[in-house]
Scaffold this motif. Structure first.
Motif, short mmCIF file in Angstrom:
data_model
loop_
_atom_site.label_atom_id
_atom_site.label_comp_id
_atom_site.label_asym_id
_atom_site.label_seq_id
_atom_site.Cartn_x
_atom_site.Cartn_y
_atom_site.Cartn_z
N GLN A 148 54.98 18.52 21.16
CA GLN A 148 56.28 19.00 21.54
C GLN A 148 57.31 18.06 22.18
N ALA A 151 58.60 16.04 19.21
CA ALA A 151 59.63 16.95 18.40
C ALA A 151 60.86 16.71 19.07
N ASP A 152 60.75 16.78 20.35
CA ASP A 152 62.02 16.78 21.17
C ASP A 152 62.77 15.54 21.10
N ARG A 153 62.00 14.29 21.17
CA ARG A 153 62.58 12.95 21.19
C ARG A 153 63.01 12.89 19.83
N GLN A 155 64.10 14.94 17.57
CA GLN A 155 64.53 16.20 17.04
C GLN A 155 64.38 16.75 15.86
N LEU A 156 63.04 16.86 15.79
CA LEU A 156 62.24 17.57 14.60
C LEU A 156 61.32 18.88 15.09
#
Length: 190
Positions: A148, A151-153, A155-156
């Motif tokens: 997670q 994904a946040d870093r 932007q996926l």
């Protein structure tokens, strides 16, 4: 052995006088054993040292010329037999320590070489990964980020991160399979 044996003095021991030899053995064994115990601090080895002295005395009766007391000869023989045994133990222990040290140095050099080879092969395998796969793998394994967070870093979607990690692990397993044991691969790359 001759009649002078009763006085605890002998000039030459004779093998044909078994009973006299047996008397000497019975008379001195306990005292010699106790003496050897004080030197060796080991009851069993003390007994063996005394037996060695008596065996050698029996075997070489034709060649041994005792000019002092039998008791003095026996105690001195047990003393030297015990000291020789202790010296032998020290030599064996020194050899064992040396061997262990050599094995440890060899193992350390071997491990360092293997680790260096592993790092080199891993670096090459990582460089061969597609860029997105490599970035996600490095963030997960080297920066210890959760899917997670990755994904946040980046932007996926989390699912994309999961898929890319799966792809990276599969490719790395193939590239490093011949180098690493399977159990280590499963641990490191899962």
């Amino acid at each position: 052995m001759n009649a002078a044996l009763a006085d605890d003095h002998v000039t030459v021991l004779s093998r044909d006088r078994e009973s006299e030899f047996e008397k000497v053995f019975k008379k001195h064994f306990k005292g010699l054993h106790a003496y050897a115990c004080t030197i060796l601090k080991d009851d069993i080895m003390a007994e063996e040292m005394v037996q060695n002295v008596f065996c050698r005395l029996w075997e070489k009766t034709d060649h041994i010329d005792i000019r002092e007391s039998v008791s003095g000869y026996l105690y001195r023989s047990v003393y030297h037999e015990s000291l020789n045994y202790l010296k032998h133990l020290k030599v064996r222990e020194a050899h064992r320590d040396y061997t262990l040290q050599q094995e440890q140095q060899s193992a350390s050099a071997s491990q360092a070489l293997e680790l260096s080879e592993l790092e080199s092969r891993l670096d090459i395998a990582l460089r061969e990964l597609p860029e997105k796969c490599r970035t996600i793998f490095q963030m997960s394994r080297f920066e210890e980020l959760k899917y997670q967070e990755i994904a946040d870093r980046l932007q996926l979607p989390v699912k994309t991160v999961e898929n890319q990690m799966g792809k990276a692990l599969r490719l790395l397993r193939v590239k490093l399979a011949d180098f690493l044991p399977a159990s280590f691969l499963l641990f490191f790359l899962s």
